[in-house]
Design a protein around this motif. Sequence first.
Motif, short mmCIF file in Angstrom:
data_model
loop_
_atom_site.label_atom_id
_atom_site.label_comp_id
_atom_site.label_asym_id
_atom_site.label_seq_id
_atom_site.Cartn_x
_atom_site.Cartn_y
_atom_site.Cartn_z
N GLY A 281 -1.69 -6.48 6.33
CA GLY A 281 0.46 -5.86 6.78
C GLY A 281 0.71 -6.44 5.02
O GLY A 281 2.10 -6.30 5.55
N LEU A 282 0.25 -6.81 3.85
CA LEU A 282 0.27 -6.76 2.74
C LEU A 282 0.76 -6.09 1.97
O LEU A 282 0.37 -4.39 1.75
CB LEU A 282 -0.20 -7.76 2.28
CG LEU A 282 0.18 -9.38 2.57
CD1 LEU A 282 -1.02 -10.57 1.97
CD2 LEU A 282 1.44 -10.32 2.50
N PRO A 283 2.00 -5.44 0.88
CA PRO A 283 2.29 -3.82 -0.10
C PRO A 283 0.78 -4.01 -0.70
O PRO A 283 0.60 -5.02 -1.28
CB PRO A 283 3.62 -4.01 -0.63
CG PRO A 283 4.32 -5.50 0.37
CD PRO A 283 3.07 -6.24 0.57
N VAL A 284 -0.01 -2.95 -1.12
CA VAL A 284 -1.40 -2.69 -1.53
C VAL A 284 -1.19 -1.37 -2.10
O VAL A 284 -0.66 -0.74 -1.52
CB VAL A 284 -2.53 -2.66 -0.72
CG1 VAL A 284 -2.45 -1.64 0.41
CG2 VAL A 284 -3.52 -2.55 -1.34
N SER A 285 -1.17 -1.18 -2.82
CA SER A 285 -1.50 -0.33 -4.26
C SER A 285 -2.97 0.36 -4.87
O SER A 285 -3.61 -0.74 -5.15
CB SER A 285 -0.40 -0.21 -5.19
OG SER A 285 -0.34 -1.22 -5.93
N TRP A 286 -3.23 1.79 -4.62
CA TRP A 286 -4.43 1.83 -4.66
C TRP A 286 -4.52 2.88 -6.35
O TRP A 286 -3.63 3.62 -6.37
CB TRP A 286 -5.14 2.30 -3.89
CG TRP A 286 -4.88 2.19 -2.86
CD1 TRP A 286 -4.01 2.62 -2.03
CD2 TRP A 286 -5.63 0.84 -2.52
NE1 TRP A 286 -3.73 1.77 -0.84
CE2 TRP A 286 -4.44 1.30 -0.98
CE3 TRP A 286 -7.00 0.39 -2.26
CZ2 TRP A 286 -5.34 0.25 -0.05
CZ3 TRP A 286 -7.13 -0.03 -1.71
CH2 TRP A 286 -6.08 0.08 -0.15
N ARG A 287 -5.49 2.14 -7.61
CA ARG A 287 -5.54 3.13 -8.17
C ARG A 287 -7.15 3.19 -8.46
O ARG A 287 -8.38 2.75 -9.11
CB ARG A 287 -5.13 2.49 -9.64
CG ARG A 287 -4.71 4.27 -10.67
CD ARG A 287 -4.12 3.38 -12.01
NE ARG A 287 -4.42 2.15 -12.89
CZ ARG A 287 -5.72 1.66 -13.37
NH1 ARG A 287 -6.73 3.25 -13.98
NH2 ARG A 287 -5.95 0.42 -13.63
N PRO A 288 -7.20 5.31 -8.03
CA PRO A 288 -8.90 5.90 -8.86
C PRO A 288 -9.07 5.81 -10.22
O PRO A 288 -8.44 6.24 -10.89
CB PRO A 288 -9.02 6.93 -7.65
CG PRO A 288 -7.80 6.85 -6.80
CD PRO A 288 -7.05 5.48 -7.96
N ASP A 289 -10.31 5.32 -10.56
CA ASP A 289 -10.99 5.32 -11.60
C ASP A 289 -12.90 5.65 -12.17
O ASP A 289 -13.07 4.48 -11.29
CB ASP A 289 -10.38 4.44 -12.44
CG ASP A 289 -11.64 4.17 -13.87
OD1 ASP A 289 -11.56 5.06 -13.93
OD2 ASP A 289 -11.42 2.66 -14.24
N ASP A 290 -12.63 7.10 -11.46
CA ASP A 290 -13.59 7.82 -11.57
C ASP A 290 -14.74 6.88 -9.84
O ASP A 290 -14.31 7.39 -8.67
CB ASP A 290 -15.28 6.81 -12.73
CG ASP A 290 -16.37 7.86 -12.84
OD1 ASP A 290 -16.82 9.02 -11.60
OD2 ASP A 290 -16.88 7.45 -12.81
N THR A 291 -15.99 5.35 -10.59
CA THR A 291 -15.93 5.08 -8.94
C THR A 291 -15.98 4.07 -8.42
O THR A 291 -16.67 3.47 -7.34
CB THR A 291 -17.78 5.03 -8.98
OG1 THR A 291 -18.18 3.96 -10.42
CG2 THR A 291 -18.30 6.03 -9.74
#
Length: 389
Positions: free
Chosen positions: A145-155
């Motif tokens: 329920g907290l703000p979360v961000s994602w950054r994909p990097d290969d695997t």
Amino acid sequence: MLVADGTALRIRPARSSNREQVLRLYQGLSTESLRFRFVGPSRRLVERAAAKACSPPRDGYLALVADDGRQIVRIAECDTAVGRSCDPRRAETALAVADDWHRHGVGRLLVEQLGSVARAEGVRRFTADALAENPAVLQMFHDLGLPVSWRPDDTEVHCTLSLEQDADYSSAVETRGRITDVADMRPLLRPSSIAVRDLAVPAVPEVTKQRGRRGMRSLVTVAFGLGAAEAWTQSAAARAHWIRLMGPACPGIADSDADGRMAATLAAHRPLPDTAGVAVQSGGVGIALLVGLSRLGIGVSTFVALGDTYDVSGPDLLQYWETDERTTLTVLHLESLQYEGLLPDRTAGGQVQAGADRGCRPLQDPYLRRPCQGEAEDPQGLPATNKEE
């Protein structure tokens, strides 16, 4: 603390004496779980991780463990001295859970507690690197329920979790709390097995401790002779062992679940099965109410005569009935309205009829109540206003 399915765990900081237990946790993980935790696991890496978790306290590092009373089943840690920058407001976090404890909600609870402690120390963000093929941990971060961000990097996926609390987080925590509380009531209202013991009153607190050590999760105390000191001792023993306690002075409990109907009351007949959740403090009122409902053709989903409410009370049952698909009507009769502020939030899902006798003391007998303030009492112990003509 309790996880989502109602299982009790103790969450605490890791200590130097826990090194062997943490090492056993890591060594017991499956190959896949080890790879998810360490990416490239080796015996030396696992030993180093256990030593770090159980090292003397230092600024910027915290490790919390969860144990079930026998072994450590999960560990979560955060460290401000690793990662791309040594920023005291940012901490890299990592966690591991025993394979047979997956999907119990342990990880979410542990990270939530870790975040609370870290926030108090000035940390504002958690970062974590997770393998893209590990969706469970990514979902767990999302479900906090907290703000979360994602950054994909290969695997891999780089995750950044903000520890700033907002309305969404507060709502998520409240929802998780209600789910846990409801699950915690099930062993009491829908037990898988029942044991009946005939005890002398002084033995009740000690037997509560003994049964708690053996894993008992719920207890109904019918005894009406417990003094205040004995009752509080039993209540403390129940809390220490995560036992939900009904009573003392509980005249009975019944549940009409089709999978295992239970009727352990002082009533002469089993209640009709239906959709009314009924909770009273007085056994006499409860039995009379069951008779009256039966005459109207109304049965019960759950009937509880609370007795002395040292633990389970009216709001606990209202919260349980809120999520019980069988219950469409809830009926309460309370000796006092000490919890009345909780009633409006617990009545949205059904109709509630609540009655109270203000100022009455807890029942000492399933049929007779002590007089309210201002009432006279005759030598037989009956309130003068209730004596038969």
